[in-house]
Design an enzyme around this catalytic site. Sequence first.
Site, PDB file in Angstrom:
ATOM      1  CB  ALA A  70      44.848   8.907  -8.603  1.00  0.00           C
ATOM      2  N   GLY A 115      43.706   3.896  -8.803  1.00  0.00           N
ATOM      3  CA  GLY A 115      43.430   4.093  -7.380  1.00  0.00           C
ATOM      4  C   GLY A 115      42.113   3.472  -6.938  1.00  0.00           C
ATOM      5  CD  GLU A 118      46.809   1.762  -6.575  1.00  0.00           C
ATOM      6  OE1 GLU A 118      46.343   2.814  -7.059  1.00  0.00           O
ATOM      7  OE2 GLU A 118      48.012   1.628  -6.311  1.00  0.00           O
ATOM      8  CD  GLU A 138      47.807   2.729 -11.691  1.00  0.00           C
ATOM      9  OE1 GLU A 138      47.873   1.650 -12.341  1.00  0.00           O
ATOM     10  OE2 GLU A 138      47.093   2.871 -10.688  1.00  0.00           O
TER      11      GLU A 138
HETATM   12  N1  COA Z   1      40.883  11.628 -13.139  1.00  0.00           N
HETATM   13  C1  COA Z   1      40.251  12.779 -13.398  1.00  0.00           C
HETATM   14  N2  COA Z   1      39.126  12.875 -14.104  1.00  0.00           N
HETATM   15  C2  COA Z   1      38.604  11.726 -14.578  1.00  0.00           C
HETATM   16  C3  COA Z   1      39.190  10.470 -14.334  1.00  0.00           C
HETATM   17  C4  COA Z   1      40.385  10.447 -13.583  1.00  0.00           C
HETATM   18  N3  COA Z   1      41.003   9.322 -13.276  1.00  0.00           N
HETATM   19  N4  COA Z   1      38.453   9.524 -14.926  1.00  0.00           N
HETATM   20  C5  COA Z   1      37.414  10.159 -15.521  1.00  0.00           C
HETATM   21  N5  COA Z   1      37.506  11.482 -15.299  1.00  0.00           N
HETATM   22  C6  COA Z   1      36.592  12.539 -15.755  1.00  0.00           C
HETATM   23  C7  COA Z   1      36.774  12.839 -17.228  1.00  0.00           C
HETATM   24  O1  COA Z   1      37.850  13.717 -17.451  1.00  0.00           O
HETATM   25  C8  COA Z   1      35.433  13.448 -17.553  1.00  0.00           C
HETATM   26  O2  COA Z   1      35.416  14.767 -17.071  1.00  0.00           O
HETATM   27  P1  COA Z   1      34.792  15.972 -18.000  1.00  0.00           P
HETATM   28  O3  COA Z   1      33.355  15.555 -18.209  1.00  0.00           O
HETATM   29  O4  COA Z   1      34.943  17.177 -17.148  1.00  0.00           O
HETATM   30  O5  COA Z   1      35.601  15.956 -19.259  1.00  0.00           O
HETATM   31  C9  COA Z   1      34.473  12.647 -16.680  1.00  0.00           C
HETATM   32  O6  COA Z   1      35.254  12.092 -15.641  1.00  0.00           O
HETATM   33  C10 COA Z   1      33.799  11.514 -17.414  1.00  0.00           C
HETATM   34  O7  COA Z   1      34.788  10.693 -17.989  1.00  0.00           O
HETATM   35  P2  COA Z   1      34.849  10.306 -19.560  1.00  0.00           P
HETATM   36  O8  COA Z   1      36.266   9.999 -19.912  1.00  0.00           O
HETATM   37  O9  COA Z   1      34.167  11.359 -20.367  1.00  0.00           O
HETATM   38  O10 COA Z   1      33.946   8.990 -19.575  1.00  0.00           O
HETATM   39  P3  COA Z   1      34.022   7.797 -20.632  1.00  0.00           P
HETATM   40  O11 COA Z   1      32.830   6.949 -20.362  1.00  0.00           O
HETATM   41  O12 COA Z   1      34.229   8.304 -22.010  1.00  0.00           O
HETATM   42  O13 COA Z   1      35.347   6.962 -20.237  1.00  0.00           O
HETATM   43  C11 COA Z   1      36.889   5.894 -18.713  1.00  0.00           C
HETATM   44  C12 COA Z   1      35.427   6.295 -19.012  1.00  0.00           C
HETATM   45  C13 COA Z   1      36.940   5.338 -17.321  1.00  0.00           C
HETATM   46  C14 COA Z   1      37.330   4.825 -19.710  1.00  0.00           C
HETATM   47  C15 COA Z   1      37.800   7.138 -18.857  1.00  0.00           C
HETATM   48  O14 COA Z   1      37.232   8.193 -18.096  1.00  0.00           O
HETATM   49  C16 COA Z   1      39.211   6.923 -18.372  1.00  0.00           C
HETATM   50  O15 COA Z   1      40.010   6.312 -19.064  1.00  0.00           O
HETATM   51  N6  COA Z   1      39.566   7.457 -17.174  1.00  0.00           N
HETATM   52  C17 COA Z   1      40.888   7.416 -16.627  1.00  0.00           C
HETATM   53  C18 COA Z   1      41.210   6.036 -16.131  1.00  0.00           C
HETATM   54  C19 COA Z   1      42.618   5.969 -15.568  1.00  0.00           C
HETATM   55  O16 COA Z   1      43.599   5.994 -16.296  1.00  0.00           O
HETATM   56  N7  COA Z   1      42.685   5.835 -14.256  1.00  0.00           N
HETATM   57  C20 COA Z   1      43.918   5.649 -13.563  1.00  0.00           C
HETATM   58  C21 COA Z   1      44.475   6.907 -13.058  1.00  0.00           C
HETATM   59  S1  COA Z   1      46.013   6.609 -12.235  1.00  0.00           S
END
Ligand code: COA
Length: 264
Positions: A70, A115, A118, A138
Amino acid sequence: MTELEYIKVERDGFVATVTINRPDKLNALSSQVVKELHLAFHQLCFPSEGERPRAVILTGAGEKAFVAGADIAEMSTMTSAQAKAFADQGHRLGALMETAPFVVLAAVNGFALGGGCELALACDFIYASDKAKFSQPEVNLGVIPGFGGTQRLVRRIGVGLARELIYTGDMISADEALRIGLVNKVFPADQLLPKTRETADKVAAKGPVAIAAAKRAILRGMDQDLVNANELEAAEFAVLFGTEDQAEGMKAFVEKRKAEFKGR
Ligand code: COA
């Protein structure tokens, strides 16, 4: 089909592919993305013209993510009331996908986090690329899964493994997801969509009324005791004996030819 900004729907015969298309944010589910996904599935369930698809593939755009969760930026300012509305929106989408009268196959091409995991769990079953990664992270953010993770993950992989994944937030590989029964099959990345399409074509060639009945019987029976669940199955089985598809399916067998199902 209404113009959608973040969701692409492609139709090829009886198979539709729904692609979540927000790759710059790793296909994160903002409320707008969830709304558009709902609209897309609703239109596939109730097409304004033509026949509905018999199988739908759900995947993510880009090489990195199916859905990285999400939208955390959007959630970061939510009140409890807004969070409840967001969770309800996610649950309505999951319910729509689960009760859709066609098979929904998740083709998980990369990260399926929060999400994203999910959403995949609301599909009938999951195929994954060998690059896919799954988690319910989460608790790292001080919250819990809100789109059905605490419920569907338990039903898919069992309570012990679901607790471990949800309490630790651990990210697991596609092979580990296969081992614990979260995904059905793992393919090399370039084979994921063709292989998912093969299965979609296979189920799309079966009796659509029967597939919809099987979906209902499995979903509604899953949480009932065996006696009531089998009653439900018997009722669904019996109703099929008034359909053109049943008559055609059995006639084709007797005549040693391939059945031509009409979905009636
Ligand atoms: N919500 C909003 N934005 C998200 C996102 C999320 N769940 N997951 C990734 N993004 C965005 C990042 O903020 C980034 O945006 P920006 O370029 O404007 O800064 C872009 O997507 C790319 O992500 P980034 O983190 O730079 O890629 P990465 O390869 O370094 O890392 C992940 C990948 C998946 C490990 C990391 O993005 C992450 O931990 N995301 C969140 C995962 C999470 O906790 N999801 C559950 C939510 S309830």
